[in-house]
Design a protein around this motif. Structure first.
Motif, PDB file in Angstrom:
ATOM      1  N   ARG A   1      -8.167  -0.183   9.622  1.00 40.92           N
ATOM      2  CA  ARG A   1      -9.597  -0.307   9.025  1.00 40.92           C
ATOM      3  C   ARG A   1     -10.256  -1.044   9.833  1.00 40.92           C
ATOM      4  O   ARG A   1     -11.713  -1.056  10.057  1.00 40.92           O
TER       5      ARG A   1
ATOM      6  N   ARG B   1     -11.522   1.278  12.544  1.00 40.98           N
ATOM      7  CA  ARG B   1     -12.635   1.813  12.256  1.00 40.98           C
ATOM      8  C   ARG B   1     -14.117   0.844  11.634  1.00 40.98           C
ATOM      9  O   ARG B   1     -15.270   1.842  12.784  1.00 40.98           O
ATOM     10  N   LEU B   2     -13.999   0.114  11.224  1.00 40.98           N
ATOM     11  CA  LEU B   2     -14.997  -0.641  11.325  1.00 40.98           C
ATOM     12  C   LEU B   2     -16.047  -1.338  12.695  1.00 40.98           C
ATOM     13  O   LEU B   2     -17.278  -0.903  13.630  1.00 40.98           O
ATOM     14  N   SER B   3     -15.182  -0.998  13.983  1.00 38.25           N
ATOM     15  CA  SER B   3     -15.241  -1.266  15.489  1.00 38.25           C
ATOM     16  C   SER B   3     -15.662  -0.015  15.545  1.00 38.25           C
ATOM     17  O   SER B   3     -17.206  -0.272  16.388  1.00 38.25           O
TER      18      SER B   3
ATOM     19  N   GLN C   1     -17.781   1.639  14.339  1.00 38.51           N
ATOM     20  CA  GLN C   1     -18.989   1.934  13.776  1.00 38.51           C
ATOM     21  C   GLN C   1     -19.721   0.852  13.759  1.00 38.51           C
ATOM     22  O   GLN C   1     -21.285   1.286  14.114  1.00 38.51           O
ATOM     23  N   LEU C   2     -19.745  -0.035  14.475  1.00 45.41           N
ATOM     24  CA  LEU C   2     -19.809  -1.437  15.051  1.00 45.41           C
ATOM     25  C   LEU C   2     -20.976  -0.801  16.294  1.00 45.41           C
ATOM     26  O   LEU C   2     -21.970  -1.245  17.324  1.00 45.41           O
TER      27      LEU C   2
END
Length: 164
Positions: free
Chosen positions: A56, A59-61, A63-64
């Motif tokens: 997770r 994935r957030l990284s 997206q950022l």
């Protein structure tokens, strides 16, 4: 396989959620609790949780990183436009400055109204401009040629557009 009988006490909210899950999944409450307990007591359950969290976070990284890239593109675009505008704009003579200010206010109000309408539509201005420049490339963005709505492109699209 022999099983041991246990009497346990649950908080009312947990008991309600267990009842709902059992009814929804069509399973017994005992099988749900047994699976949860098995997962909790598994020696690699901590590793599984850590792997899930790492996935997770990755994935957030990503997206950022995309947001940062898009923001940098936006900043560079605005800076380039401002530099170009300031370079090619001619100074307004003193006698015409009040009329220029009034026209500027009216244009800004129009800009804000257009921006509001555009944001309500939920479409990308970049896509709209690209379609104006290259109308035959509408399928590039997966758009329905008749309505402008998003849809998946199909193999028939390329045959239809290729035929004169």
């Amino acid at each position: 396989m022999s099983r041991a009988r246990l009497n346990i006490f649950l908080e009312r909210d947990h008991a309600r959620r267990l009842d709902e899950l059992a009814a929804m999944k069509g399973l017994s409450k005992s099988s749900i609790i047994a699976a949860a307990l098995s997962s909790f007591l598994s020696p690699d359950s901590g590793d599984q949780r850590e792997a899930a969290i790492a996935k997770r976070l990755d994935r957030l990284s990503r997206q950022l990183d995309k947001v940062e890239r898009d923001q940098n593109i936006l900043i560079e675009t605005v800076a380039l436009y401002v530099r170009y505008f300031l370079t090619v704009s001619t100074p307004v003579p003193e006698a015409h400055q009040e009329a220029a200010r009034a026209q500027g206010r009216a244009r800004f109000e129009q800009f804000i109204e257009q921006l509001g309408r555009h944001l309500l539509r939920g479409r990308s201005l970049v896509k709209d401009v690209y379609e104006e420049i290259q109308p035959e490339e509408r399928q590039f963005f997966g758009l329905d040629a008749s309505t402008g709505d998003h849809r998946p492109a199909t193999p028939a699209d390329s045959k239809t557009e290729a035929a004169p």
